[in-house]
Design an enzyme around this catalytic site. Structure first.
Site, mmCIF file in Angstrom:
data_model
loop_
_atom_site.group_PDB
_atom_site.id
_atom_site.type_symbol
_atom_site.label_atom_id
_atom_site.label_comp_id
_atom_site.label_asym_id
_atom_site.label_seq_id
_atom_site.Cartn_x
_atom_site.Cartn_y
_atom_site.Cartn_z
ATOM 1 N N GLN A 14 14.531 47.266 -14.059
ATOM 2 C CA GLN A 14 13.628 46.117 -14.022
ATOM 3 C C GLN A 14 13.259 45.655 -15.435
ATOM 4 O OE1 GLN A 14 13.288 48.912 -12.196
ATOM 5 N NE2 GLN A 14 13.658 48.101 -10.151
ATOM 6 N N GLU A 33 25.527 33.635 -4.844
ATOM 7 C CA GLU A 33 24.081 33.416 -4.770
ATOM 8 C C GLU A 33 23.414 34.767 -5.004
ATOM 9 O OE1 GLU A 33 22.541 30.662 -4.549
ATOM 10 O OE2 GLU A 33 24.067 29.228 -3.877
ATOM 11 N N PRO A 34 23.432 35.246 -6.246
ATOM 12 C CA PRO A 34 23.014 36.623 -6.526
ATOM 13 C C PRO A 34 21.534 36.863 -6.239
ATOM 14 C CG PRO A 34 23.295 35.391 -8.564
ATOM 15 C CD PRO A 34 23.826 34.530 -7.466
ATOM 16 N N GLU A 36 18.603 40.338 -5.441
ATOM 17 C CA GLU A 36 18.372 41.779 -5.530
ATOM 18 C C GLU A 36 18.292 42.308 -4.091
ATOM 19 O OE1 GLU A 36 15.184 44.572 -7.916
ATOM 20 O OE2 GLU A 36 15.553 42.535 -8.636
ATOM 21 N N PHE A 38 19.040 44.966 -2.572
ATOM 22 C CA PHE A 38 18.805 46.369 -2.234
ATOM 23 C C PHE A 38 17.409 46.851 -2.622
ATOM 24 C CE2 PHE A 38 23.270 45.561 -3.394
ATOM 25 C CZ PHE A 38 23.820 45.671 -2.124
ATOM 26 N N GLN A 39 16.499 45.915 -2.868
ATOM 27 C CA GLN A 39 15.144 46.290 -3.275
ATOM 28 C C GLN A 39 14.216 46.530 -2.088
ATOM 29 O OE1 GLN A 39 12.758 43.138 -5.080
ATOM 30 N NE2 GLN A 39 14.172 41.599 -4.289
ATOM 31 N N PRO A 48 9.248 47.144 -3.493
ATOM 32 C CA PRO A 48 8.155 48.050 -3.847
ATOM 33 C C PRO A 48 6.904 47.293 -4.289
ATOM 34 C CG PRO A 48 10.206 48.877 -4.744
ATOM 35 C CD PRO A 48 10.496 47.511 -4.186
#
Length: 267
Positions: A14, A33-34, A36, A38-39, A48
């Site tokens: 991060q 279209e990136p 995250e 897997f967060q 989180p």
């Protein structure tokens, strides 16, 4: 049919500059279209929360600065639905997929991939391949100045704004805390060590870019990734995000360096 990969995955921790890269890739219109992907934690379906980053911290002077936990709802989607969603949402019409993965998210990725049919293996590299649908180009973004990275993280975790400018009123309430920054430094260093150990163990050789180089040469780096994907590197845009750090962040960085020297905190 092109022999080039049709996917890429940015590997980072991060506040390392990864958003700068993926948003610039997104702006090309040909590089996925990136997100995250897997967060999101399976027990809450959310990324989180501030206090979850400090789950092993009992210091109330830190915890009082963080929003209370929200219960959330479990993510009960079958692994195949989860995978299909990621593959679909991350892809542009030309078939290129993009995503971002932080080291702390790798256990979640491996765990959810376990339930996919026709696995290619059981490790992280296989999980990436089986979820993405192919072997992606891997790009490793890291930030040598971990103190600045940790200050950026600590400020963002208080404001709940991870990109762009936070609300000025909420940002004004964010407080410097040496102990919190020290905790984040330890966490971020562990993430970077995790990536580097994995690269060695799996003989992985990603495109390796540090944040200072990325900031100064963003268009060139985007062009390199586009070329690896068989896309036109001339589509690389001028920078689309502004630097979030400001004088206040710089002051916190210098203050922490002094405190760390005096009190033996990690640097």
């Amino acid at each position: 049919m092109s022999d080039h990969p049709t996917a890429y995955l940015v590997l980072a921790s991060q506040r390392s500059g990864s958003t700068l890269l993926v948003e610039s890739l997104r702006a090309t219109g040909v590089a996925g279209e990136p997100q995250e992907f897997f967060q999101y934690l399976p027990n809450t379906s959310m990324s989180p929360q501030p206090r979850e980053w400090f789950a092993d911290v009992e210091d109330q002077s830190i915890l009082r600065l963080l929003d209370p936990l929200i219960e959330g709802k479990p993510d009960l989607a079958p692994a195949t639905i989860w995978r299909d969603y990621i593959q679909t949402v991350g892809r542009t019409p030309n078939g290129v997929w993009g995503g971002k993965l932080m080291w702390n998210q790798t256990p979640l990725l491996v765990q959810r991939a376990k339930d996919l049919p026709d696995r290619s293996g059981s490790g992280l590299l296989s999980a990436i391949r089986d979820v993405v649908g192919s072997d992606p180009v891997l790009i490793h973004i890291h930030r040598p100045d971990v103190v600045s990275q940790a200050v950026s993280f600590w400020r963002a975790v208080q404001t709940r704004v991870w990109r762009g400018r936070p609300d000025p009123v909420r940002d004004a309430r964010a407080e410097y805390h040496a102990g919190a920054i020290a905790h984040v430094i330890t966490m971020l260093r562990a993430q970077e060590e995790g990536w580097r150990a994995w690269f060695t163990e799996e003989n992985v050789e990603p495109i390796d870019v540090d944040y200072p180089y990325l900031w100064r040469n963003l268009t060139e780096v985007v062009g390199t990734v586009l070329e690896a994907l068989g896309q036109d590197p001339r589509l690389a845009p001028k920078p689309v995000l502004e630097r979030q750090a400001d004088q206040r962040s710089d002051e916190w960085v210098e203050r922490y360096r002094r405190d760390a020297q005096r009190d033996g905190l990690p640097l």
